[in-house]
Write an enzyme that holds these catalytic residues in place. Structure first.
Site, PDB file in Angstrom:
ATOM      1  CE  LYS A 252      -8.664  17.133  -5.645  1.00  0.00           C
ATOM      2  NZ  LYS A 252      -9.951  17.776  -5.288  1.00  0.00           N
ATOM      3  CG  ASP A 257     -13.097  13.567  -3.607  1.00  0.00           C
ATOM      4  OD1 ASP A 257     -13.206  13.063  -2.464  1.00  0.00           O
ATOM      5  OD2 ASP A 257     -13.334  14.767  -3.866  1.00  0.00           O
ATOM      6  CE  LYS A 264     -16.657  14.275  -4.030  1.00  0.00           C
ATOM      7  NZ  LYS A 264     -17.038  15.681  -3.843  1.00  0.00           N
ATOM      8  CG  ASP A 275     -11.029  15.152  -7.341  1.00  0.00           C
ATOM      9  OD1 ASP A 275     -11.014  16.287  -7.855  1.00  0.00           O
ATOM     10  OD2 ASP A 275     -11.139  14.959  -6.112  1.00  0.00           O
ATOM     11  CG  ASP A 334     -16.189  15.822  -0.587  1.00  0.00           C
ATOM     12  OD1 ASP A 334     -15.261  15.369  -1.299  1.00  0.00           O
ATOM     13  OD2 ASP A 334     -17.327  16.073  -1.017  1.00  0.00           O
ATOM     14  CD  GLU A 336     -10.620  15.580  -2.008  1.00  0.00           C
ATOM     15  OE1 GLU A 336     -11.640  16.022  -1.441  1.00  0.00           O
ATOM     16  OE2 GLU A 336     -10.459  15.627  -3.242  1.00  0.00           O
ATOM     17  NE  ARG A 338     -10.366  22.957   0.444  1.00  0.00           N
ATOM     18  CZ  ARG A 338     -11.502  23.662   0.423  1.00  0.00           C
ATOM     19  NH1 ARG A 338     -11.726  24.601   1.330  1.00  0.00           N
ATOM     20  NH2 ARG A 338     -12.400  23.408  -0.499  1.00  0.00           N
TER      21      ARG A 338
HETATM   22  N1  BES Z   1     -13.111  17.079  -6.113  1.00  0.00           N
HETATM   23  C1  BES Z   1     -14.081  17.906  -5.474  1.00  0.00           C
HETATM   24  C2  BES Z   1     -14.501  19.110  -6.320  1.00  0.00           C
HETATM   25  C3  BES Z   1     -15.233  18.769  -7.584  1.00  0.00           C
HETATM   26  C4  BES Z   1     -16.606  18.705  -7.590  1.00  0.00           C
HETATM   27  C5  BES Z   1     -14.545  18.593  -8.759  1.00  0.00           C
HETATM   28  C6  BES Z   1     -17.275  18.411  -8.758  1.00  0.00           C
HETATM   29  C7  BES Z   1     -15.229  18.321  -9.928  1.00  0.00           C
HETATM   30  C8  BES Z   1     -16.587  18.228  -9.926  1.00  0.00           C
HETATM   31  C9  BES Z   1     -13.512  18.414  -4.159  1.00  0.00           C
HETATM   32  O1  BES Z   1     -12.639  17.564  -3.516  1.00  0.00           O
HETATM   33  C10 BES Z   1     -14.675  18.621  -3.258  1.00  0.00           C
HETATM   34  O2  BES Z   1     -15.278  17.657  -2.906  1.00  0.00           O
HETATM   35  N2  BES Z   1     -14.953  19.874  -2.913  1.00  0.00           N
HETATM   36  C11 BES Z   1     -16.047  20.181  -2.086  1.00  0.00           C
HETATM   37  C12 BES Z   1     -15.591  21.206  -1.080  1.00  0.00           C
HETATM   38  C13 BES Z   1     -16.557  21.438   0.029  1.00  0.00           C
HETATM   39  C14 BES Z   1     -16.633  20.199   0.906  1.00  0.00           C
HETATM   40  C15 BES Z   1     -16.098  22.621   0.814  1.00  0.00           C
HETATM   41  C16 BES Z   1     -17.152  20.747  -2.962  1.00  0.00           C
HETATM   42  O3  BES Z   1     -16.865  21.420  -3.940  1.00  0.00           O
HETATM   43  O4  BES Z   1     -18.311  20.452  -2.686  1.00  0.00           O
HETATM   44 ZN    ZN Z   2     -11.615  16.246  -4.710  1.00  0.00          ZN
HETATM   45 MN    MN Z   3     -13.665  16.179  -2.267  1.00  0.00          MN
END
Ligand code: BES
Ligand code: ZN
Ligand code: MN
Length: 487
Positions: A252, A257, A264, A275, A334, A336, A338
């Protein structure tokens, strides 16, 4: 770091001399004042424990360091040695000393153990000062040389191999550390091209038009809110038997992000420059494999996009069509990662028909809730692959913990309008993310997903890294290839 291999008989020019000490076994041949100093400092040789003192040796001042290894019998002795050497470099990198000698004379270290001192020392000495213009002389690294004294026969040849891996780790850390105004999809590719030139790696790059042609609607949907165009970087290393199907690593690479329209919170958003840690780990691994001329066929693929919320950004509720033909309702922009990974997984399988496919992604915050910063989450459809990866993790310190999957989790991402939605409920968020990815894996193809969100960045120094980028994944994947794909 310059490495010099010296005979036990050849004295090193370094003032700073390190002895590795087993628990409660302070060497008997030390100067009495050092032995007493160590005792008074309660130095007993615990793992990672350091003592240093000055003595006169041959009319010159020597600075002797005792570095603790803990119990000598431990099966993880290599790791203890690596950590001890890393602790020394962590402490003395900016000390004013220019050279350090690891004195292995009479230590009985094997060549693997001797190399572990170098691995630990070199990894821990990595830093990124490219943006610091006001460092004082006291703040600047001074140590530039490690003398390895009295290492057994064969150490140097073995180091040539491990050095390649250390170089891969350093490259990953560099990519992860660089801010998002420096590393974005195109510049990620350029940085890889520059670093990988002459290694024998073959790089192929797909631009957004080519990805559109292939139908990568999910990956491109994420990218469409950014002015930075997406890229798919493919790195081919064919060091194995000709015609043998490769192993594939997918990373990834969200170079930043923001969350997109599902923006966010501002607090900590700067972390989202890393990310792309999955892509960084894949690139570093490919560099390591090429540098050590691994006898295996391995393909690394990085899905590179920036997730931004401009006027053209995708909206919650949009439906995108993936390269696989399956459709996805984007509930949360967010989630994204996947969306990026699913199209790269499809591309990797259709193009290379890999025997095993693994993806690495900073996919969910939820995995950090589950496992903290000790283990990456491992999700897989294959017990043997899981076992191989878990073993590689234990051997290298890039640890993995297997998480459950199953149809009842899969149900949670059903959509009212499309084949699936891109988020499930709040509970089990890392698992539903993995279930999403599994929908893009061919039936019967061994696959593992590594959620490395907790492992890419450290807010305090660790075994062989400082604060910041850890380089997680490179040693893991390198070891995995050695143990499962090379003759
Ligand atoms: N890149 C983030 C996950 C992440 C969070 C990585 C903190 C490192 C530190 C990912 O793209 C994301 O935003 N995931 C969301 C998913 C949710 C919207 C279902 C998350 O983990 O909050
Ligand atoms: Zn992300
Ligand atoms: Mn995200």
């Amino acid at each position: 770091m310059k490495i010099q291999f010296l005979d036990a008989a050849t004295p090193s020019g370094a003032r700073l001399v390190v002895r590795f000490v087993n628990q409660d076994a302070v060497p008997a041949d030390l100067e009495p004042i050092l032995a007493e100093g160590a005792k008074l400092s309660r130095f007993t040789g615990k793992p990672g424990q350091l003592f240093d003192g000055f003595v006169e040796r041959g009319g010159k001042t020597a600075r002797v360091v005792l570095a603790g290894l803990g119990g000598a019998d431990a099966s993880d002795r290599g790791a203890a040695i690596e950590r001890a050497a890393a602790a020394v470099l962590g402490k003395f990198l900016t000390s004013g000393e220019e050279a350090v000698a690891f004195d292995l004379t009479g230590s009985g270290f094997t060549k693997e153990e001797a190399v572990a001192t170098l691995t630990g020392g070199v990894l821990r000495s990595w830093r990124w000062d490219a943006y610091r213009t006001t460092l004082t002389p006291e703040q600047k690294p001074t140590l530039t040389t490690i003398d390895l004294v009295g290492a057994p026969e064969g150490t140097e040849a073995l180091w040539a191999v491990e050095q390649a891996v250390a170089e891969g780790v350093a490259f990953t850390r560099e990519l992860v550390t660089e801010p998002a105004n420096t590393i974005y999809p195109e510049s990620f590719v350029e940085r890889c091209k520059a670093r990988m030139e002459g290694t024998g790696l073959v790089l192929r790059v797909l631009d957004d038009a080519e990805m559109a042609e292939l139908g990568m609607g999910a990956l491109l949907g994420v990218a469409q809110g950014s002015v930075k165009p997406a890229r798919l970087l493919v790195m081919e290393w064919l060091g194995g038997t000709e015609g043998e199907k490769p192993v594939a690593f997918v990373g990834k690479g969200v170079t930043f992000d923001t969350g997109g329209i599902s923006l966010k919170q501002p607090g900590g958003m700067e972390d989202m420059k890393w990310d792309m840690g999955g892509a960084g780990a894949v690139a570093g691994t490919m560099l390591a494999l090429a540098r050590r001329k691994a006898k295996a066929n391995v393909i690394g693929l990085c899905g590179l996009v920036e997730n931004m919320p401009d006027g053209n950004a995708q909206r919650p509720g949009d439906v995108v069509t993936t390269m696989s033909g399956q459709t996805v309702e984007v509930i949360n922009t967010d989630a994204e990662g996947r969306l990026v990974m699913c199209d790269v997984l499809t591309y990797a399988q259709q193009t290379y028909d890999p025997v095993r496919i693994m993806d690495l992604a900073t996919l969910t915050g939820a995995i950090m809730i589950s496992l903290g910063q000790e283990y990456a989450g491992l999700f897989s459809n294959d017990d043997e692959l899981s076992a191989d990866l878990t073993a590689a993790g234990l051997a290298t310190g890039d640890k993995l913990w297997r998480m459950p999957m199953g149809p009842t989790y899969d149900k949670l991402i059903e959509s009212a309008i499309a084949d699936m939605k891109n988020v499930g409920p709040r509970f089990g968020g890392s698992i539903t993310a993995a279930q999403f990815l599994q929908r893009f894996v061919d039936k019967g193809r061994p696959w593992a997903h590594l959620d490395i969100a907790g492992m890419v960045w450290a807010d305090k120094p660790g075994a062989t890294w400082g604060k910041g980028a850890t380089g997680y994944g490179v040693r893991l994947l390198d070891r995995f290839i050695r143990d499962t794909a090379e003759g």
